[in-house]
Design a protein around this motif. Structure first.
Motif, PDB file in Angstrom:
ATOM      1  N   TYR A 379      33.186  37.857  47.556  1.00 49.49           N
ATOM      2  CA  TYR A 379      34.566  37.397  47.726  1.00 49.49           C
ATOM      3  C   TYR A 379      34.651  35.907  48.030  1.00 49.49           C
ATOM      4  N   TYR A 382      35.662  33.747  45.056  1.00 51.32           N
ATOM      5  CA  TYR A 382      36.961  33.886  44.419  1.00 51.32           C
ATOM      6  C   TYR A 382      37.905  32.746  44.785  1.00 51.32           C
ATOM      7  N   LEU A 431      32.916  40.109  39.046  1.00 53.46           N
ATOM      8  CA  LEU A 431      32.971  38.690  39.381  1.00 53.46           C
ATOM      9  C   LEU A 431      32.490  37.852  38.200  1.00 53.46           C
ATOM     10  N   HIS A 434      35.188  37.577  35.727  1.00 49.13           N
ATOM     11  CA  HIS A 434      36.230  36.633  36.133  1.00 49.13           C
ATOM     12  C   HIS A 434      35.774  35.198  35.938  1.00 49.13           C
TER      13      HIS A 434
END
Length: 458
Positions: A379, A382, A431, A434
């Motif tokens: 995380y 991000y 991830l 992304h």
């Protein structure tokens, strides 16, 4: 569109997938282990040490009633593998002095109420009263009703250091008779005092405890011209001296067949307390009170069955452990297990409580902490991705776009080098998708700005 020749190709996948991340697991356990260790440390600081296997009791003169009682205590404590060393003494004052002296190594002793009334004895506590010590006065001549009537006579009031002498001095002082005056106060006790009274060397003999044994009292009661003093003011004495109790010598106590005495006689009696250092182990406190119940709890001429030991304390505060015992008895462990095993289990429970209260509930947090630590590694990228994407949506130059792509390469390289548990492989690949999505936005932004909408087609 092909990537710029000045930019490195995206790094290859070097991520390592493992069954369990031991580092994350250890760090998840860390706070719980620390809190549990802190709780155990606090418990160890508060835990009572194992009870000692040896105690020392200061009793009284050899072959006295309290010396004999102490020998019974010794046998009772031996059942629980506790060795009781019994020391002879001159009496209550001697016992009190030993208990008050730090280096005497005396743990417990018999102390008659009243002898320590005007002294401060810190570090000592009472385990309760164990017996009455009635004061009996025999005298020659005509009947007397007040102690003040003995003024100017020869009185045997007990040996130096004895509880009998201290009590006699206190009662005589209340009647205006003090040492150094016209009244002679002889340090005689027991059979010596009785013999002096019979021979006429003294006019009265104050007897208490071992001095007032039934054979001596019966002999004096039968001696011509010797009378037993009746404390008709016993109620007043008991109120003026709170450590005294009014008791009644029943009719016929000395001889039922001849009804001797022929009428009830009132006496006053202090109690004897079992006094201990306030550092006495709680388990040993219980054992001593149990021994006292077995030794002193039977019915007698001047007491009812079960009257002693009792939570009566006058000169010393009743210990917290003794109060707890009188209110609720022994704990479940000491009622159910042998003494040594109960003592061990009692101390182990103190260690188990923090483990049960702290460690076990905290174990439920470990999976959540472990998951949070693993996911946090994913995380944390991000936020950087979102920042790069927002910059890509604005008007940027080719140099700015190149810088964003380089930042994206760093992110991708770092992500591809992660060490991840297999259970979180899906989030790893999400991830990476992304990252590819943001890269494609940057590429489309390049095409868009390179070929404006109104430009002529080839």
């Amino acid at each position: 569109m092909k990537p710029s020749s000045g930019r490195k190709a995206p790094p290859r996948l070097v991520a390592r997938f493992v069954a369990i991340s031991w580092r994350d697991l250890a760090l998840s356990f860390g706070p719980i282990v620390f809190i549990s260790a802190l709780a155990i440390w606090a418990a160890v600081r508060l835990i009572q040490p194992a009870p000692p296997t040896t105690l020392t009791l200061s009793a009284g003169p050899k072959d006295s009633s309290f010396w004999n009682s102490a020998q019974k205590y010794k046998a009772i404590l031996a059942r629980n593998h506790i060795t009781l060393n019994v020391l002879p003494s001159e009496g209550s004052l001697d016992n009190l002095k030993r208990l008050s002296t730090p280096g005497s190594n005396v743990d417990v002793g018999f102390v008659q109420d009243g002898v320590a009334l005007h002294a401060t004895h810190e570090g000592l506590a009472s385990l309760g009263s164990v017996a009455y010590v009635p004061l009996v006065i025999f005298y020659r001549g005509t009947p007397r009703t007040r102690l003040s009537e003995f003024a100017g006579e020869h009185l045997a009031i007990g040996a130096e250091g004895s509880g009998t002498r201290e009590l006699a001095l206190a009662l005589l002082k209340a009647n205006g008779i003090v040492p150094g005056g016209p009244t002679t106060l002889a340090p005689l006790s027991g059979e010596d005092a009785a013999a002096a009274l019979i021979s006429g060397k003294v006019d009265a003999a104050f007897l208490a405890g071992d001095s007032a044994q039934p054979p001596v009292m019966n002999q004096l009661y039968r001696t011509p011209n010797v009378l037993l003093y009746d404390f008709i003011q016993a109620d007043a004495y008991a109120r003026r001296f709170p450590y005294l109790t009014k008791i009644t010598l029943p009719m016929g106590s000395f001889n039922l067949g001849q009804n001797v005495p022929s009428s009830p006689v009132y006496l006053v009696a202090p109690t004897v307390e079992l006094v201990a250092r306030d550092t006495l182990h709680p388990a040993l406190s219980d054992l001593l009170i149990e021994a006292a119940r077995e030794v002193h709890g039977k019915a007698g001429l001047l007491q009812q069955a079960g009257e002693f030991p009792a939570p009566r304390a006058h000169d010393f505060p009743l210990s917290d452990n003794a109060l707890r015992y009188y209110q609720s008895g022994k704990s479940f462990l000491y009622r159910s297990l042998p003494f040594w095993l109960a003592s061990l289990a009692d101390r182990l429970l103190v260690l188990l409580v923090p483990l049960i209260v702290v460690l076990i509930p905290s174990m439920r947090l470990v999976p959540a902490l472990y998951a949070w630590r693993v996911k946090s590694r994913i995380y944390r990228w991000y936020g950087t991705l979102i920042a790069i994407e927002r910059e890509a949506l604005s008007d940027i130059t080719a140099a700015e776009r190149q810088a964003l792509l380089e930042r994206l390469d760093v992110i991708e390289e770092s992500v591809n080098g992660l060490k991840m548990p297999l259970a979180y492989a899906d989030q790893f690949y999400v991830l990476r998708e992304h990252i590819g999505f943001v890269r494609s936005r940057l590429s489309r932004s390049h095409v868009w700005h390179a070929t404006p909408p109104d430009a002529p087609k080839a």
